[in-house]
Enzyme design. Structure first.
Site, PDB file in Angstrom:
ATOM      1  N   LYS A 181      72.826  10.185   8.080  1.00  0.00           N
ATOM      2  CA  LYS A 181      73.345  10.533   9.397  1.00  0.00           C
ATOM      3  C   LYS A 181      74.184   9.362   9.918  1.00  0.00           C
ATOM      4  O   LYS A 181      73.724   8.218   9.933  1.00  0.00           O
ATOM      5  CB  LYS A 181      72.198  10.836  10.362  1.00  0.00           C
ATOM      6  N   LYS A 215      73.780  27.630   6.980  1.00  0.00           N
ATOM      7  CA  LYS A 215      72.404  27.565   7.476  1.00  0.00           C
ATOM      8  C   LYS A 215      72.014  28.920   8.043  1.00  0.00           C
ATOM      9  O   LYS A 215      72.797  29.554   8.755  1.00  0.00           O
ATOM     10  CB  LYS A 215      72.266  26.499   8.564  1.00  0.00           C
TER      11      LYS A 215
END
Length: 330
Positions: A153, A249
């Site tokens: 991240k 997703k």
């Protein structure tokens, strides 16, 4: 006389294994919503996590599910949901529950019902939360030998230092990075070029969703992947030519039905696939496990990032995701 299908929904709270940190903030727990559809002796479940950047909450997702009680009782199918409900977590929960219910009715696993190949174990990324370089290096070092694929991240400023630190901590691991829209206003090509020495394979969502035109004409040395910019098939056209991959997703797309269709269309457009997840238990990633078969990257570590998982959840061994036992999903 047919038995009506009953729909129920509940919110469950699951603690994370430490703080899960991205550029937008940190989480120490996640609320998931479980939809249950029941018909006589058969039952199907679907788990969803609210899409926070869409303004969803666990409560709003639960209420949206319960609003469909009449439609489900009257026989609404998975195909019907595509027009009856908007994309998002609520539709995902019901769609997944209906897949499981239909599989139980037929006495076959979901992959066979969906006319997919029998699923195999897959390598999943393990997420290194956003932190200062030293902390990310330590986190990467702790994964050495456990996870061959790491997802970092990032936050914009100082990202090269973060990636370099992770590479020092895990010199053998494959790396993908997630900018979480934090490179808006930065030179995307220059940022990508700076990551080339560290073997980064993929850069997720460098710019803000809706500002994808900033990528027009750019030639990145590392493939760019649309995440927030591509929710379902309706978003695919504007991503083609700007991104080389799509992160699919279930909570974004609104269920396995739309996810499988998006994967097919993205492939037809020449794009690579990552199949990802929100923070979730194994119930939430079970349908994504099927969709991830054959994808270039899987990012299905949601259960690994929790302090505990469901007792019948997936096993993770050496970075591979395996079913704990034969189930409807594998």
């Amino acid at each position: 006389m047919s038995v009506p299908v009953r729909l129920a929904a509940r919110i469950e709270r699951w603690p994370t294994a430490g703080a899960f940190v991205i550029s937008r903030g940190a989480k120490t727990e996640v609320d998931v919503v479980v939809a249950t559809v029941a018909e006589g002796e058969w039952r199907g479940r679907g788990e969803a996590t609210a899409i926070y950047y869409h303004g969803e909450s666990a409560e709003s997702v639960r209420d949206q599910i319960l609003d469909m009680t009449g439609a489900i009782a009257n026989g609404a199918s998975r195909a019907d949901l595509l027009t009856l409900m908007p994309r998002g977590a609520a539709r995902n929960a019901i769609d997944t529950a209906l897949w499981e219910l239909d599989a139980r009715r037929c006495g076959i696993p979901v992959w066979r019902l969906a006319q997919l190949a029998e699923p195999k174990p897959i390598v999943t990324a393990y997420t290194i939360s956003l932190a200062d370089p030293e902390a990310m290096e330590a986190a990467a070092r702790a994964t050495a030998g456990k996870y061959p694929l790491l997802k970092l991240k990032l936050a914009g400023e100082g990202d090269t230092d973060r990636v370099a630190a992770v590479r020092r901590g895990a010199p053998e691991a494959r790396l993908v990075v997630d900018a979480n829209e934090a490179w808006t206003g930065r030179d995307v090509v220059a940022e990508a070029e700076a990551l080339m020495p560290y073997g980064v394979e993929l850069i997720e969502q460098p710019v803000k969703a809706g500002e994808d035109h900033l990528l027009d004409g750019l030639v990145s040395p590392i493939p760019l992947c649309a995440d927030e910019s591509c929710q379902d098939r309706a978003d695919l056209e504007r991503c083609i030519g700007r991104y080389q991959a799509v992160n699919v997703k279930l909570d974004k797309a609104g269920g396995l039905t739309e996810t499988l269709a998006l994967c097919r269309d993205a492939r037809a457009a020449g794009m690579k696939l990552m199949v990802g997840c929100m923070l979730s238990t194994s119930l939430g990633v079970a349908p994504a496990f099927l969709a991830a078969q054959g994808a270039e990257w899987a990012d299905l570590d949601g259960p690994l990032l929790l302090a505990r998982d469901r007792p019948d959840g997936f096993r993770y061994e050496s970075g591979k995701m395996l079913n704990a036992q034969p189930t409807l999903w594998g």
